[in-house]
Write an enzyme that holds these catalytic residues in place. Structure first.
Site, PDB file in Angstrom:
ATOM      1  N   ASP A 101       0.864  -1.187   0.000  1.00 57.03           N
ATOM      2  CA  ASP A 101       0.000   0.000   0.000  1.00 57.03           C
ATOM      3  C   ASP A 101       0.899   1.235   0.000  1.00 57.03           C
ATOM      4  OD1 ASP A 101      -3.070   0.666   0.474  1.00 57.03           O
ATOM      5  OD2 ASP A 101      -1.891   2.153   1.537  1.00 57.03           O
ATOM      6  N   GLU A 103       2.302   5.072  -0.236  1.00 59.57           N
ATOM      7  CA  GLU A 103       1.921   6.466   0.028  1.00 59.57           C
ATOM      8  C   GLU A 103       2.575   7.303  -1.072  1.00 59.57           C
ATOM      9  OE1 GLU A 103      -0.356   7.211   2.355  1.00 59.57           O
ATOM     10  OE2 GLU A 103      -0.320   5.057   2.645  1.00 59.57           O
ATOM     11  N   ALA A 104       1.870   8.340  -1.489  1.00 62.49           N
ATOM     12  CA  ALA A 104       2.364   9.158  -2.603  1.00 62.49           C
ATOM     13  C   ALA A 104       2.192  10.635  -2.298  1.00 62.49           C
ATOM     14  CB  ALA A 104       1.604   8.795  -3.886  1.00 62.49           C
ATOM     15  N   ASP A 201      -2.803   1.449  -6.565  1.00 60.94           N
ATOM     16  CA  ASP A 201      -1.386   1.313  -6.183  1.00 60.94           C
ATOM     17  C   ASP A 201      -0.526   0.929  -7.386  1.00 60.94           C
ATOM     18  OD1 ASP A 201      -1.082   1.473  -3.032  1.00 60.94           O
ATOM     19  OD2 ASP A 201      -2.992   0.525  -3.490  1.00 60.94           O
ATOM     20  N   HIS A 260      -3.126   5.938   6.874  1.00 62.75           N
ATOM     21  CA  HIS A 260      -2.286   6.571   5.846  1.00 62.75           C
ATOM     22  C   HIS A 260      -0.795   6.461   6.146  1.00 62.75           C
ATOM     23  CE1 HIS A 260      -5.812   7.896   3.759  1.00 62.75           C
ATOM     24  NE2 HIS A 260      -6.250   8.491   4.839  1.00 62.75           N
ATOM     25  N   ASP A 265      -1.230   0.612   7.017  1.00 64.59           N
ATOM     26  CA  ASP A 265      -2.322   0.255   6.097  1.00 64.59           C
ATOM     27  C   ASP A 265      -2.115  -1.165   5.568  1.00 64.59           C
ATOM     28  OD1 ASP A 265      -3.665   2.641   6.353  1.00 64.59           O
ATOM     29  OD2 ASP A 265      -3.134   3.435   4.383  1.00 64.59           O
TER      30      ASP A 265
END
Length: 316
Positions: A101, A103-104, A201, A260, A265
């Site tokens: 998962d 994060e961006a 993702d 988050h 996650d």
């Protein structure tokens, strides 16, 4: 996954539940399937307390909403009946599931022209035989298009500018991921598959990131299990009830950790996957990237592990 509301797949999604062994013409004339059908009818008429009492008797998990409890009990009986008939064959399933998962980078309201870059790459390694989280990987990634994080992104993910400034660029982090996977003999000694919470993702974040980093899309991530789709099909719930917190809640669990955080996650998604496997769901690849496009994989496609991870070539 941060940065965007996760989007749902379009029309034409196919169910991910494996069909009954031998299903097709004449399958239900088999007395075993008649017994299963009768048992299912009986379970459908049970109250939540009766369901919980029966599950406790079999030392099965008793948490979850009524529909989840029904599904759990039906699968337990079905498995027992089929084992007696020696139809159930557990060979050929993945040894491991790698839950990812990302994060961006993101901005409030996410303007359409904004380029999302991966800033956290977590993996949770789930052993499908023991149904336990066996290992985790986590590294932060330094973005190059938007190297300064927005306050919105920092607040959402908890990832600070200082963390990002000290991180490696994506190609190096991907190399570290591949080395970590190789050390665990994924794709060589052990079969494995990727799993995500939604389509984005792989189809969006990893796809965009590879373009930004000027590398080809990695072959080991071209197919994956979208657990939202699997959950919706298995428990027969509408797609708007497959958000991470709702899936946990329906299964009688609460979120553990910081929402988050990519690693937290991923761990919570792995908890859902474990419960689904315990409830008799055969999590199967249901999405893939083909020629840069997101596509649905049919539930009738044979189970096949992902290839041994290799560092993709740089684009010309």
């Amino acid at each position: 996954m941060s940065g965007t509301g996760k989007q749902h797949g379009g029309a034409g999604e196919q169910g991910t539940e494996g069909k009954s062994p031998g299903s097709g013409q004449g399958a239900f004339s088999d007395p075993v399937y008649k017994e299963i059908a009768v048992t299912n009818g009986y379970i459908n008429r049970m109250s939540r307390e009766e369901l919980r009492s029966k599950l406790a008797e079999f030392k099965l998990e008793t948490r979850g909403v009524k529909d989840v409890l029904k599904k759990r009990l039906k699968n337990y009986y079905k498995k027992q009946k089929l084992m007696q008939k020696e139809v159930l064959n557990s060979d050929g399933y993945y040894d491991y599931i790698c839950v990812v998962d990302f994060e961006a980078t993101c901005e409030e309201g996410n303007p359409p022209e904004f380029v999302h870059e991966i800033i956290e790459f977590p993996i949770v390694l789930l052993n499908t035989h023991t149904l336990e989280i066996e290992d985790t990987f986590q590294q932060y990634v330094k973005p190059e298009v938007n190297p300064k994080l927005s306050n919105f992104c920092i607040g959402l993910t908890g990832i600070t500018q200082d963390i990002i400034d000290k991180a490696d660029a994506f190609p190096q982090v991907l190399q570290n991921v591949i080395e970590w996977m190789r050390q665990r003999e994924l794709g060589t000694k052990y079969s494995y598959c990727m799993l995500t919470d939604g389509s984005w993702d792989m189809s969006k974040f990893l796809n965009i990131q590879c373009r930004v980093s000027r590398i080809k899309y990695p072959s080991f991530a071209k197919k994956w299990i979208n657990i939202r789709k699997s959950y919706g099909n298995f428990y027969k719930v509408p797609r708007n009830q497959t958000k991470l917190t709702i899936m946990l809640e329906k299964l009688g669990m609460t979120y553990d950790g910081r929402p988050h955080s990519g690693l937290d996650d991923s761990k919570n998604i792995a908890r859902i996957a474990i419960r689904m496997l315990q409830d008799g769901c055969e999590l199967r690849v249901n999405e893939k990237m083909h020629a840069g496009q997101l596509m649905t994989v049919s539930s009738s496609t044979p189970i096949e592990g992902a290839p041994a991870p290799q560092m993709p070539r740089y684009r010309n």
